[in-house]
Design an enzyme around this catalytic site. Structure first.
Site, PDB file in Angstrom:
ATOM      1  N   LYS A   1       0.850  -1.185   0.000  1.00  0.00           N
ATOM      2  CA  LYS A   1       0.000   0.000   0.000  1.00  0.00           C
ATOM      3  C   LYS A   1       0.888   1.237   0.000  1.00  0.00           C
ATOM      4  O   LYS A   1       1.706   1.433   0.894  1.00  0.00           O
ATOM      5  CB  LYS A   1      -0.896  -0.018   1.227  1.00  0.00           C
TER       6      LYS A   1
ATOM      7  N   LYS B   1      -2.226  -1.505  -3.890  1.00  0.00           N
ATOM      8  CA  LYS B   1      -3.085  -0.325  -3.813  1.00  0.00           C
ATOM      9  C   LYS B   1      -2.268   0.939  -3.827  1.00  0.00           C
ATOM     10  O   LYS B   1      -1.276   1.004  -3.108  1.00  0.00           O
ATOM     11  CB  LYS B   1      -3.881  -0.431  -2.502  1.00  0.00           C
TER      12      LYS B   1
HETATM   13  C1  PBG Z   1      -7.124   3.374   5.308  1.00  0.00           C
HETATM   14  C2  PBG Z   1      -7.672   3.176   3.951  1.00  0.00           C
HETATM   15  C3  PBG Z   1      -7.543   4.099   2.906  1.00  0.00           C
HETATM   16  C4  PBG Z   1      -8.225   3.555   1.816  1.00  0.00           C
HETATM   17  C5  PBG Z   1      -8.739   2.313   2.198  1.00  0.00           C
HETATM   18  N1  PBG Z   1      -8.367   2.082   3.536  1.00  0.00           N
HETATM   19  C6  PBG Z   1      -6.959   5.441   2.857  1.00  0.00           C
HETATM   20  C7  PBG Z   1      -5.730   5.790   3.537  1.00  0.00           C
HETATM   21  O1  PBG Z   1      -4.817   4.967   3.714  1.00  0.00           O
HETATM   22  O2  PBG Z   1      -5.658   6.939   3.924  1.00  0.00           O
HETATM   23  C8  PBG Z   1      -8.331   4.251   0.500  1.00  0.00           C
HETATM   24  C9  PBG Z   1      -9.305   3.721  -0.457  1.00  0.00           C
HETATM   25  C10 PBG Z   1      -9.627   4.643  -1.564  1.00  0.00           C
HETATM   26  O3  PBG Z   1      -9.018   5.720  -1.754  1.00  0.00           O
HETATM   27  O4  PBG Z   1     -10.551   4.291  -2.315  1.00  0.00           O
HETATM   28  N2  PBG Z   1      -6.804   2.333   6.084  1.00  0.00           N
END
Ligand code: PBG
Length: 328
Positions: A201, A255
Site C-alpha cells: 500500500k 493499492k
Molecule cells: C485506510 C484506507 C484508505 C483507503 C482504504 N483504507 C486510505 C488511507 O490509507 O488513507 C483508501 C481507499 C480509496 O481511496 O478508495 N486504512
C-alpha cells in the site's frame, strides 16, 4: 519468440472483424472479478451522496438490504465495508474500533443475518476511521507506534471475525501485523477466516475522496509516509509480500491500482498467489468526472478494469463494480 514477417504476416488480419477479435481476446472481465466497497453511516433511511465521488453513497444500516441484494443479483462475490464514524466517537486511540456495537459490527451482523453466505464480506483492519487524528494507528510525538497499534488491530480483527466478517483485510501497513492477527484469530478458533493483506500500500495522493467518505480528510494533518510505501519503490514490494505470506496471508492487495500495474504483474509472476488490485477513490473520481465532462467516453471504465486482469490480478476492488457488472 516473435516469428513471421511482413507482408506474409499482417497482424491487422485478426483485428478485421468483431468475431475474430473476440476469438483471440486474451483476457476477460466478469462480475466475479469484482469487489464493491460500501460506506456505512449512522441514522435511519439515509442514502447520502459523497460530493467528491459521483454516484457513490453512504448508506445507513437499514438501507443496506436493497443495495446488497442488487450486488448479489449482479453476481459480484464480495463487498468491502467502510464506516463513516461520527466525530464525537473518535479519539486518539481509535477506541471505537473495539466497540462491538460500532457501525461496521452492526453492518456485518445485519448483512450476514439476511444474506448468509450469498455474499462475502471484507473489512479493513486499521484505525483511521476511528482516530481523531486520522492516522491508521496510535501516535506518540506524531509518530505512529507499531507494536502498540498491532495489539489493538488484532483485537479489531477478532471482533470483526466474531461478527461474521469473512475476509479480514489489514490496510494499516504496520510491521508484523499479519502474523499477530493470524495467531490471535487461530487461538480463538477462527482458523477459517481469510486474511487479505494490503501488503503493498503506497503513500498515495489518490486517496483523497475516500478520506472525505470516511471523514478523515479534515482531521488528518500530515501524510502517511512513515508507514505506507514510497511510490518510487518496486523491489520493496517483494519484501512486504514475502513477509506477509510467511506470516499467513491468503491473498495480497496492491493499492492504488492503475499507477501500479507493474507491481501487480511482478508479484503475480514471482509469488503465484492471488493478487488483488484496489482501484482507489481518486482513480474512480478522475475517470468518472472525465466521462461526465465528455473528456473520455464510458468505455474507459472497462479499459481501466481490464488492465488489471492483463497484469494478473485475480480480483479488483472498485467503486465501478455495480455499474460495470450491469453491462458485462
Ligand atoms: C485506510 C484506507 C484508505 C483507503 C482504504 N483504507 C486510505 C488511507 O490509507 O488513507 C483508501 C481507499 C480509496 O481511496 O478508495 N486504512
Amino acid at each position: 519468440m516473435i516469428t513471421g514477417k511482413f507482408p506474409n504476416l499482417r497482424l491487422r488480419r485478426l483485428r478485421k472483424f468483431n468475431w475474430s477479435r473476440k476469438l483471440v481476446q486474451e483476457n476477460n472481465l466478469a462480475s466475479s472479478d469484482l469487489i464493491y466497497p460500501l460506506f456505512v453511516i449512522e441514522g435511519k433511511n439515509k442514502k447520502k451522496p459523497i460530493k467528491s465521488m459521483p454516484n457513490v453513497y453512504q448508506y445507513s444500516i437499514d438501507n443496506l438490504g436493497s443495495i446488497v441484494s442488487t450486488v448479489i443479483k449482479n453476481k459480484i462475490p464480495m463487498i468491502a465495508l467502510f464506516p463513516s464514524t461520527p466525530s464525537n466517537k473518535k479519539d486518539p486511540f481509535g477506541n471505537e474500533a473495539l466497540n462491538e456495537n460500532n457501525l461496521v459490527c452492526k453492518a456485518i451482523k445485519f448483512i450476514k443475518k439476511r444474506f448468509k453466505n450469498d455474499i462475502g464480506i471484507m473489512c479493513d483492519v486499521a484505525l483511521d476511521p476511528y482516530t481523531s487524528h486520522g492516522h491508521d494507528g496510535v501516535l506518540k510525538k506524531n509518530y505512529v507506534l507499531n507494536d502498540e497499534t498491532v495489539n489493538i488491530l488484532k483485537k479489531q480483527a477478532l471482533l470483526q471475525a466474531q461478527m461474521g466478517c469473512d475476509v479480514i483485510a489489514p490496510s494499516d501497513m504496520m510491521d508484523g501485523r499479519i502474523g499477530k492477527i493470524r495467531k490471535h484469530l487461530d487461538k480463538n478458533k477462527y482458523h477459517d477466516v481469510q486474511l487479505l493483506s494490503y501488503a503493498v500500500k503506497y503513500a498515495s495522493n489518490f486517496y483523497g475522496p475516500f478520506r472525505d467518505a470516511v471523514g478523515s480528510k479534515k482531521t488528518l494533518k500530515s501524510d502517511k509516509k512513515n508507514y505506507q510505501m514510497d511510490f518510487a519503490n518496486g523491489n520493496e514490494a517483494y519484501r512486504e509480500v514475502a513477509l506477509d505470506i510467511k506470516e499467513g496471508a491468503d491473498m495480497v492487495m496492491v493499492k492504488p491500482g492503475m499507477p501500479y500495474l507493474d507491481v501487480i504483474k511482478s508479484i503475480k509472476e514471482n509469488f503465484k498467489i492471488p493478487v488483488l488490485a484496489y482501484q482507489v477513490s481518486g482513480e474512480y473520481s478522475l475517470i468518472k468526472n472525465g466521462i461526465k465532462n465528455n473528456l473520455i467516453n464510458k468505455e474507459a471504465i472497462l479499459e481501466s478494469l481490464m488492465c488489471f486482469k492483463r497484469a494478473g490480478a485475480s480480483a479488483i476492488v472498485t467503486y465501478f463494480a455495480l455499474e460495470i457488472a450491469k453491462n458485462l
